[in-house]
Design a protein around this motif. Structure first.
Motif, PDB file in Angstrom:
ATOM      1  N   THR A   1      44.413  47.765  44.085  1.00  0.00           N
ATOM      2  CA  THR A   1      44.015  47.290  44.414  1.00  0.00           C
ATOM      3  C   THR A   1      42.202  47.579  43.225  1.00  0.00           C
ATOM      4  O   THR A   1      42.241  48.563  42.521  1.00  0.00           O
ATOM      5  N   CYS A   2      41.125  47.034  43.998  1.00  0.00           N
ATOM      6  CA  CYS A   2      40.215  46.492  42.788  1.00  0.00           C
ATOM      7  C   CYS A   2      39.545  47.825  43.116  1.00  0.00           C
ATOM      8  O   CYS A   2      39.112  48.445  44.098  1.00  0.00           O
ATOM      9  N   LEU A   3      38.958  48.645  41.692  1.00  0.00           N
ATOM     10  CA  LEU A   3      38.086  49.981  42.043  1.00  0.00           C
ATOM     11  C   LEU A   3      36.391  48.769  42.036  1.00  0.00           C
ATOM     12  O   LEU A   3      36.089  48.202  41.890  1.00  0.00           O
ATOM     13  N   PRO A   4      35.428  49.635  43.297  1.00  0.00           N
ATOM     14  CA  PRO A   4      34.078  49.195  42.948  1.00  0.00           C
ATOM     15  C   PRO A   4      33.384  49.305  42.145  1.00  0.00           C
ATOM     16  O   PRO A   4      33.764  49.532  41.059  1.00  0.00           O
ATOM     17  N   LEU A   5      32.990  47.851  42.581  1.00  0.00           N
ATOM     18  CA  LEU A   5      31.970  47.248  41.645  1.00  0.00           C
ATOM     19  C   LEU A   5      32.679  46.584  40.157  1.00  0.00           C
ATOM     20  O   LEU A   5      32.390  46.392  39.298  1.00  0.00           O
ATOM     21  N   GLN A   6      34.348  46.688  40.327  1.00  0.00           N
ATOM     22  CA  GLN A   6      35.396  46.164  39.039  1.00  0.00           C
ATOM     23  C   GLN A   6      34.399  44.487  39.012  1.00  0.00           C
ATOM     24  O   GLN A   6      34.306  43.640  39.825  1.00  0.00           O
ATOM     25  N   GLN A   7      34.300  44.493  37.569  1.00  0.00           N
ATOM     26  CA  GLN A   7      34.298  42.859  37.108  1.00  0.00           C
ATOM     27  C   GLN A   7      35.823  42.244  37.730  1.00  0.00           C
ATOM     28  O   GLN A   7      36.649  42.526  36.400  1.00  0.00           O
ATOM     29  N   PRO A   8      36.039  41.890  38.350  1.00  0.00           N
ATOM     30  CA  PRO A   8      37.174  40.732  38.984  1.00  0.00           C
ATOM     31  C   PRO A   8      37.237  39.813  37.482  1.00  0.00           C
ATOM     32  O   PRO A   8      36.254  39.214  36.340  1.00  0.00           O
ATOM     33  N   CYS A   9      38.470  39.333  37.078  1.00  0.00           N
ATOM     34  CA  CYS A   9      38.455  37.462  36.823  1.00  0.00           C
ATOM     35  C   CYS A   9      37.309  36.745  36.823  1.00  0.00           C
ATOM     36  O   CYS A   9      36.847  36.676  37.912  1.00  0.00           O
ATOM     37  N   GLU A  10      37.012  35.635  35.898  1.00  0.00           N
ATOM     38  CA  GLU A  10      36.091  34.919  36.330  1.00  0.00           C
ATOM     39  C   GLU A  10      36.274  34.038  37.015  1.00  0.00           C
ATOM     40  O   GLU A  10      35.235  33.864  38.253  1.00  0.00           O
ATOM     41  N   ASP A  11      37.556  33.225  36.640  1.00  0.00           N
ATOM     42  CA  ASP A  11      38.006  32.366  37.923  1.00  0.00           C
ATOM     43  C   ASP A  11      38.732  32.462  38.559  1.00  0.00           C
ATOM     44  O   ASP A  11      40.196  32.365  38.447  1.00  0.00           O
ATOM     45  N   ARG A  12      38.712  32.615  39.552  1.00  0.00           N
ATOM     46  CA  ARG A  12      39.519  33.312  40.163  1.00  0.00           C
ATOM     47  C   ARG A  12      40.315  31.832  40.938  1.00  0.00           C
ATOM     48  O   ARG A  12      41.864  32.453  41.630  1.00  0.00           O
ATOM     49  N   ASN A  13      40.233  30.808  41.230  1.00  0.00           N
ATOM     50  CA  ASN A  13      40.967  29.375  40.641  1.00  0.00           C
ATOM     51  C   ASN A  13      41.739  29.163  40.276  1.00  0.00           C
ATOM     52  O   ASN A  13      43.097  28.290  40.680  1.00  0.00           O
ATOM     53  N   LYS A  14      42.778  29.881  39.043  1.00  0.00           N
ATOM     54  CA  LYS A  14      43.487  30.246  38.140  1.00  0.00           C
ATOM     55  C   LYS A  14      44.370  30.932  38.589  1.00  0.00           C
ATOM     56  O   LYS A  14      45.312  31.084  38.266  1.00  0.00           O
ATOM     57  N   TYR A  15      43.509  31.913  39.799  1.00  0.00           N
ATOM     58  CA  TYR A  15      45.449  33.791  39.779  1.00  0.00           C
ATOM     59  C   TYR A  15      45.574  33.330  40.664  1.00  0.00           C
ATOM     60  O   TYR A  15      44.769  33.170  41.677  1.00  0.00           O
TER      61      TYR A  15
END
Length: 373
Positions: A321-335
């Motif tokens: 799962t995502c770690l707290p305050l982790q930087q996710p991918c920039e363009d979520r619409n592509k995932y």
């Protein structure tokens, strides 16, 4: 099967072109007038919207980057924005999101509540490896408490109460964790050594039939139940077999096992509709087929990454799962996937649109037809 998929794909590709022209958010943010009085939701982390926030569990998502694209921020939804049922509620015309049961009491309940809990399963022991949660049995009991509160609102007029509930939509999405966090986790559970895949599916269906019948006895009449999606194709599984940057095959062992549950659930829906639960209408939503469409043909829907999460890549490094305050991918619409288990908001919206009006993924009618009954 392949010819059917090809026809469906052509229809969906046309819909995608239309969606792309207008914008997904515009379609959902301009909903019709509210079509049903209330919406009740049962399930796991795919539709949980905050019921796990205050309990001791690893299955919790009330921190960033979860909710990074949601107007209210990190509410406990296991995605970057709206869940499938958030989008579905908007398609049914609800002006506000259905609230979590954990923070909803009194007259607010009259328009519905979300009882879903991350890590929950049909079986009580499912998901206990992650900590506390509300199993399907507990969720049904919580709805029973809600009906008790309703009795006071209707001043003991059970006929009016039952009439009110008969117009509401009930959604139940269960079973994924019974495989991911039970049957296919032999280090914690003995079910895979005690039961064949077919026998375990039958066991789940026996329990699920009882639980859905309890919902019926409490007033549910228009009910959506979902198949388990292609859990063998989620990043949690794909990360195990990825080499270099090549596309990897899904885990067929997982997908084959859940096929017994899915086919049995469809048959159960048919049994309910053929008179076992008089006056009810159940709709089987084939999440297996919809998830297969998105995974195999993701690029046709605008996705560029189908086998990795936007954050929380998979099992290789122990991060699911995502770690707290982790930087996710920039363009979520592509995932296609937000983390190792859960779809992104744009995927959830697509799934809701496909499920609402299409006859290809629902049986015996689509959700829009169920709403209008």
């Amino acid at each position: 099967m392949m010819r059917k998929m090809a026809v469906v794909l052509c229809l969906v590709l046309s819909m995608w072109a239309w969606l792309s022209g207008r914008g997904l958010s515009q379609i959902i943010t301009n909903p019709p007038q509210q079509q049903v009085p209330c919406f009740f939701i049962f399930g796991d982390s795919l539709v949980d919207n905050g019921n796990n926030n205050g309990i001791l569990t690893l299955a919790r998502a009330n921190y960033r980057p979860y909710g990074i694209d949601f107007p209210l921020g990190p509410t406990g939804r296991f995605t970057n924005g709206r869940t499938f049922v958030d989008a579905l509620a908007q398609l049914m015309g609800f002006p506000n999101y259905i609230p979590p049961y954990s923070r909803t009491r009194g007259p607010q309940l009259l328009r519905g509540a979300n009882y879903a809990s991350g890590a929950a399963g049909i079986r009580d022991e499912t998901g206990t490896n992650l900590g506390a949660h509300a199993s399907m049995n507990e969720q049904v009991a919580n709805f029973g408490n809600t009906v008790g509160e309703f009795s006071r609102f209707f001043r003991g007029d059970n006929a009016s109460l039952n009439d009110y509930l008969s117009k509401c939509i009930f959604f139940s999405g269960m079973g994924s964790n019974d495989y991911l966090n039970n049957y296919f986790m032999p280090e914690f559970y003995a079910t895979s050594s005690d039961y064949t895949a077919r026998a375990f599916a039958n066991l789940l269906l026996q329990d699920y039939s009882r639980q859905l019948t309890q919902l019926y006895s409490l007033g549910a009449r228009k009910v959506i139940v979902t198949a388990v999606g292609q859990i063998g194709c989620i990043p949690y599984q794909l990360a195990r077999f990825r080499s270099n940057n090549t596309r990897v095959r899904c885990n067929d062992k997982f997908n084959n096992a859940i096929s017994f549950f899915n086919s049995g659930l469809r048959s159960l829906v048919q049994t309910f509709n053929n008179g076992k639960l008089p006056g009810s209408k159940f709709v089987f939503l084939d999440f297996y087929e919809t998830s297969q469409q998105l995974y195999l043909n993701g690029s046709s829907y605008g996705f560029e990454v189908m086998d990795k999460g936007c954050c929380g890549v998979g099992r290789n490094n122990g991060q699911i799962t995502c770690l707290p305050l982790q930087q996710p991918c920039e363009d979520r619409n592509k995932y296609l996937f937000w983390d190792a288990f859960h779809p992104t908001e744009v995927a959830n919206i697509l799934l809701a649109k496909m499920s609402y009006t299409s006859q290809s993924y629902t049986y015996p009618i689509n959700i829009q037809q169920l709403v209008m009954l």
